[in-house]
Design a protein around this motif. Sequence first.
Motif, PDB file in Angstrom:
ATOM      1  N   TRP A 197       2.474   1.727  -3.425  1.00 40.78           N
ATOM      2  CA  TRP A 197       1.510   2.219  -4.416  1.00 40.78           C
ATOM      3  C   TRP A 197       1.279   3.716  -4.251  1.00 40.78           C
ATOM      4  O   TRP A 197       1.229   4.466  -5.221  1.00 40.78           O
ATOM      5  N   ARG A 198       1.151   4.187  -3.001  1.00 37.69           N
ATOM      6  CA  ARG A 198       0.957   5.612  -2.741  1.00 37.69           C
ATOM      7  C   ARG A 198       2.183   6.417  -3.177  1.00 37.69           C
ATOM      8  O   ARG A 198       2.055   7.562  -3.625  1.00 37.69           O
ATOM      9  N   TYR A 235       0.836  -1.210   0.000  1.00 38.53           N
ATOM     10  CA  TYR A 235       0.000   0.000   0.000  1.00 38.53           C
ATOM     11  C   TYR A 235       0.870   1.259   0.000  1.00 38.53           C
ATOM     12  O   TYR A 235       0.619   2.218  -0.770  1.00 38.53           O
TER      13      TYR A 235
END
Length: 617
Positions: free
Chosen positions: A298-299, A295
């Motif tokens: 991805w950010r 996560y």
Amino acid sequence: MPPPLPASRMNMRQRFSAMRNIAPFLREIWGTSRPMTLASIGIRLIRAFLPIATLFVGKLIIDEAVHLLGLGVEHELLPAWHAGQLDHLVTLLAIEFALAIGADLLGRLVAYVDTLLSERFTNATSIRLMEHAATLDLEDFEDADLQDKLDRARRQTMGRMNLLSQLFGQAQDVITVISFAAGLLAYAPWLMLLLAVALIPAFIGESHFNALNYALNFQWTPERRQLEYLRQMGASVDTAKEVKIFNLNRFFIERFRFLSDTFYAGNRILAGKRALWGTLLAALGTLGYYIAYAYIAWRTVRGDFSIGDLTFLAGSFRRLRQLLESLLSGFSQVASQALYLDDLYSFFRIEAKIRSKPDAIPVPAPIRSGFVFDNVGFRYEGAERWALRGLSFELHAGEVLALVGENGAGKTTLVKLLARLYDPDEGRILLDGRDLKEYALDDLRANIGVIFQDFVRYHLTAAENIGVGQIDAMHDRARIERAAHRGMADEVIDSLPKGFDQVIGRRFKDGVDLSGGQWQKVAIARAYMRDAQVMILDEPTAALDARSEFEVFERFKELSDNRTAVLISHRFSSVRMADRILVLAEGKLEASGTHEELMAQHGRYAELFELQASGYR
């Protein structure tokens, strides 16, 4: 076949309730050394913020490096250096270097302080254990269950040294976790929830297996004592002769091997299950970490985070996961340690039944009328047969009284009651018309000198072996020499290479062992060290020949002028010098009188005397 794993002795609520032992444990640590306790806490408080500071400085270094790459200074080091473009990066690197050096220094300091504090705490707890054991009743020490408790308590004085570091380390980790959690919450609060869900199963599993491990050790306390006993019997100077002559080494080794292998098998099964379930449950934490890592990555790709942020967040999550795992596992271990502390504190909660009353009075000096046994009965804990029952007689002040009877007649029990090592279950014992329970216990025992047949052989100097008879006169050499002369031990000591300063017994280097008879003379001299109004010899001359025993008893009678004295011996030729003889049989008083009176009665005494005398004809 290995034993089945024990069921956990406590449910989760009871395990957490064992944490009540932590508060008194911390109070004792504080009482051991306040400066060192404060130093340990202060150093850890500083260390708690170093990981987040180091990681944040690392983030700044990465961001600064990316910034410099954007300026195109990767091939122009010297111009960039002279232009001052690297100053900020160098400053950050110097800060991180200082943090690394500081972390190492503080780690060594806290280890140093904890080692000293733990050692002092262990010594203080051991002293407290010995002091409390000294207050317990003799009957307590003859109870197998209390022996198990004492064994577990004794092991806890040594086994809880690392609990101190563990507790303080847990507090340090909590502060570090809070600092990391604050950073994560600012970016992605739901990551904390993911982390908690992933780690809770591992914590429950760790707690369960810690409780099982405690249950296994608790259940095997008697066997552990047997193992220690077999280890001593198989390799001890006190047993070496018989072990060799009877070839007992194989017997002891086989029994030790059976018990140790059985206990090992139980531990192996438990360790195997713990490793399997621990691996599976820890995998949940790893899965949670990689979900969070994906996560964050991805950010970062989406442009929400910088490369430095990615490094900081990924590192924070990884460290936070490790710290939480350590905290949960450590909390479970602390809870387990608290269970073991319960063994220690439950021993300290045992109270003696035989103790002085608040208004206890001193023993009269001199004793005027003497002792009265008034219908006294006593039965050992768990025994069906009474050791003494319906016993009534008088022991007059200044009288030399002899006790005779076959083994198990109750002679030694009577002496222990007289010294108030036990209290009667029936009847009462009076001293100058007052119950023994009304007198101060320490003063009563200070006025009674006793040497039992199973006297202790102290592996100390000859002078100290005698001096322990009156501990406050341990350094009074003149008194020790007089006691040695009275007990006929002076000749034994004169033959030693260093005389009174010679260590006797083979336990320590340069020690000189004595024969059984020589040890007994030293023990008798120990009784003479005490300026007691009542002197008791409970078959202390068993290893002496008939002539030596007669000389000892004759000397004893000479030195017992104006003192109340009790003799116990199986040799009737020795006890005939007593003023009066009591014949005990199956815990009851069968006859009383002088030697001549008892012989005239043609009872048990006359029968045993003639039977023994015939062996010398």
